[in-house]
Design a protein around this motif. Structure first.
Motif, PDB file in Angstrom:
ATOM      1  N   GLU A   2       0.825  -1.205   0.000  1.00 47.49           N
ATOM      2  CA  GLU A   2       0.000   0.000   0.000  1.00 47.49           C
ATOM      3  C   GLU A   2       0.860   1.257   0.000  1.00 47.49           C
ATOM      4  O   GLU A   2       1.835   1.384   0.740  1.00 47.49           O
ATOM      5  CB  GLU A   2      -0.881   0.006   1.260  1.00 47.49           C
ATOM      6  CG  GLU A   2      -1.828   1.203   1.303  1.00 47.49           C
ATOM      7  CD  GLU A   2      -2.660   1.195   2.572  1.00 47.49           C
ATOM      8  OE1 GLU A   2      -3.437   2.142   2.756  1.00 47.49           O
ATOM      9  OE2 GLU A   2      -2.534   0.230   3.345  1.00 47.49           O
ATOM     10  N   THR A   3       0.484   2.182  -0.907  1.00 47.10           N
ATOM     11  CA  THR A   3       1.195   3.450  -0.994  1.00 47.10           C
ATOM     12  C   THR A   3       0.625   4.430   0.023  1.00 47.10           C
ATOM     13  O   THR A   3      -0.597   4.582   0.144  1.00 47.10           O
ATOM     14  CB  THR A   3       1.070   4.049  -2.408  1.00 47.10           C
ATOM     15  OG1 THR A   3       1.586   3.109  -3.351  1.00 47.10           O
ATOM     16  CG2 THR A   3       1.849   5.338  -2.505  1.00 47.10           C
ATOM     17  N   VAL A 144      -3.153   9.772  16.964  1.00 49.45           N
ATOM     18  CA  VAL A 144      -3.173   8.635  16.049  1.00 49.45           C
ATOM     19  C   VAL A 144      -4.586   8.075  15.942  1.00 49.45           C
ATOM     20  O   VAL A 144      -5.216   7.784  16.949  1.00 49.45           O
ATOM     21  CB  VAL A 144      -2.219   7.527  16.540  1.00 49.45           C
ATOM     22  CG1 VAL A 144      -2.221   6.346  15.575  1.00 49.45           C
ATOM     23  CG2 VAL A 144      -0.811   8.086  16.701  1.00 49.45           C
ATOM     24  N   SER A 145      -5.081   7.930  14.722  1.00 48.98           N
ATOM     25  CA  SER A 145      -6.413   7.371  14.488  1.00 48.98           C
ATOM     26  C   SER A 145      -6.297   5.888  14.153  1.00 48.98           C
ATOM     27  O   SER A 145      -5.209   5.404  13.807  1.00 48.98           O
ATOM     28  CB  SER A 145      -7.093   8.104  13.338  1.00 48.98           C
ATOM     29  OG  SER A 145      -6.467   7.792  12.107  1.00 48.98           O
ATOM     30  N   VAL A 151       3.296   1.901   9.787  1.00 52.08           N
ATOM     31  CA  VAL A 151       4.578   2.534   9.487  1.00 52.08           C
ATOM     32  C   VAL A 151       4.568   4.009   9.877  1.00 52.08           C
ATOM     33  O   VAL A 151       5.580   4.554  10.323  1.00 52.08           O
ATOM     34  CB  VAL A 151       4.931   2.379   7.983  1.00 52.08           C
ATOM     35  CG1 VAL A 151       3.922   3.110   7.101  1.00 52.08           C
ATOM     36  CG2 VAL A 151       6.340   2.870   7.704  1.00 52.08           C
ATOM     37  N   VAL A 152       3.402   4.638   9.752  1.00 54.79           N
ATOM     38  CA  VAL A 152       3.290   6.046  10.151  1.00 54.79           C
ATOM     39  C   VAL A 152       3.333   6.154  11.671  1.00 54.79           C
ATOM     40  O   VAL A 152       3.965   7.055  12.231  1.00 54.79           O
ATOM     41  CB  VAL A 152       1.994   6.665   9.599  1.00 54.79           C
ATOM     42  CG1 VAL A 152       1.822   8.105  10.099  1.00 54.79           C
ATOM     43  CG2 VAL A 152       2.005   6.655   8.071  1.00 54.79           C
ATOM     44  N   GLN A 153       2.671   5.222  12.350  1.00 53.13           N
ATOM     45  CA  GLN A 153       2.705   5.222  13.807  1.00 53.13           C
ATOM     46  C   GLN A 153       4.130   4.995  14.313  1.00 53.13           C
ATOM     47  O   GLN A 153       4.544   5.606  15.306  1.00 53.13           O
ATOM     48  CB  GLN A 153       1.773   4.130  14.349  1.00 53.13           C
ATOM     49  CG  GLN A 153       0.303   4.356  14.024  1.00 53.13           C
ATOM     50  CD  GLN A 153      -0.600   3.324  14.683  1.00 53.13           C
ATOM     51  OE1 GLN A 153      -0.466   3.045  15.878  1.00 53.13           O
ATOM     52  NE2 GLN A 153      -1.505   2.746  13.921  1.00 53.13           N
ATOM     53  N   MET A 154       4.871   4.134  13.641  1.00 54.68           N
ATOM     54  CA  MET A 154       6.263   3.913  14.015  1.00 54.68           C
ATOM     55  C   MET A 154       7.098   5.177  13.781  1.00 54.68           C
ATOM     56  O   MET A 154       8.018   5.476  14.550  1.00 54.68           O
ATOM     57  CB  MET A 154       6.839   2.746  13.213  1.00 54.68           C
ATOM     58  CG  MET A 154       6.191   1.404  13.504  1.00 54.68           C
ATOM     59  SD  MET A 154       6.443   0.856  15.218  1.00 54.68           S
ATOM     60  CE  MET A 154       8.178   0.419  15.156  1.00 54.68           C
TER      61      MET A 154
END
Length: 209
Positions: A2-3, A144-145, A151-154
């Motif tokens: 996923e992009t 954070v939703s 990867v964004v949360q990391m």
């Protein structure tokens, strides 16, 4: 694969950068520990203690990511309890920080502290601090939703971790310069009031959201 559209999370990213900064500079056990090790064991001990704090942040990030999914999927009530408890805690520590008039008072110690021992002290102090736990649960869940990719949360975790490493490393370097230490102590009350006011405002915002 996923992009990920970076612009879609820009608002969250900006919020996390600001929160990470305030989390790092807010007074607490981490600051006292880094101050102690820097003053009595030298700059190297302070820097390794900062690295330990940086490593411990990932422990909080891990259970925050896992806990967020559990809370949202199991009960909106539990999520609301965490939110209001977190807001109340932010307002409480903000008020205590704003009112704080005490100076750092650490008894002199002797001997040396190895790099590994300093790193362990930094890690354990942050990992076992219940205030840090509640801080993460209250703050991380507001930004954070459930749709935020892992990867964004990391990435957010990395931002928080690096903010702590940079801040406490700077504190260690700063405190090992006697003339700058004197200037800092004169400004300590102002810094406490500023950080306390920001924490109170953020707590009110969290409760009202």
């Amino acid at each position: 694969m996923e992009t990920i559209n970076v612009s879609e999370y820009m608002a969250q990213l900006i919020s996390m950068v600001m929160i990470a900064g305030f989390m790092a500079i807010s007074p607490g056990a981490d600051f006292v520990m880094v101050t102690r090790n820097s003053l009595f064991y030298g700059r190297k001990a302070g820097l390794y203690s900062s690295l330990g704090i940086c490593a411990a942040i990932w422990l909080h990030v891990a259970y925050s990511i896992a806990g967020l999914a559990v809370i949202i999927s199991k009960s909106i009530l539990l999520f609301s309890i965490v939110k209001y408890l977190g807001a109340a805690y932010l307002i409480y520590i903000g008020w205590k920080t704003f009112q704080n008039r005490s100076d750092i008072d650490i008894a002199p110690v002797s001997g040396s502290l190895s790099a590994l021992s300093a790193l362990k002290e930094g890690f354990i102090t942050n990992a076992l601090n219940p205030k840090t736990t509640l801080f993460f649960l209250s703050i991380f869940t507001q930004v954070v939703s459930p749709q935020t990719p892992l990867v964004v949360q990391m990435l957010y975790g990395a931002i928080i971790s690096m903010a702590h490493l940079i801040w406490f490393s700077c504190v260690s370097v700063f405190l090992t310069q006697p003339r700058l230490l004197a200037l800092f102590m004169k400004s300590k009350s102002t810094i406490e009031k500023l950080v306390g006011g920001v924490l109170i405002a953020f707590g009110i915002k969290v409760a009202a959201s």
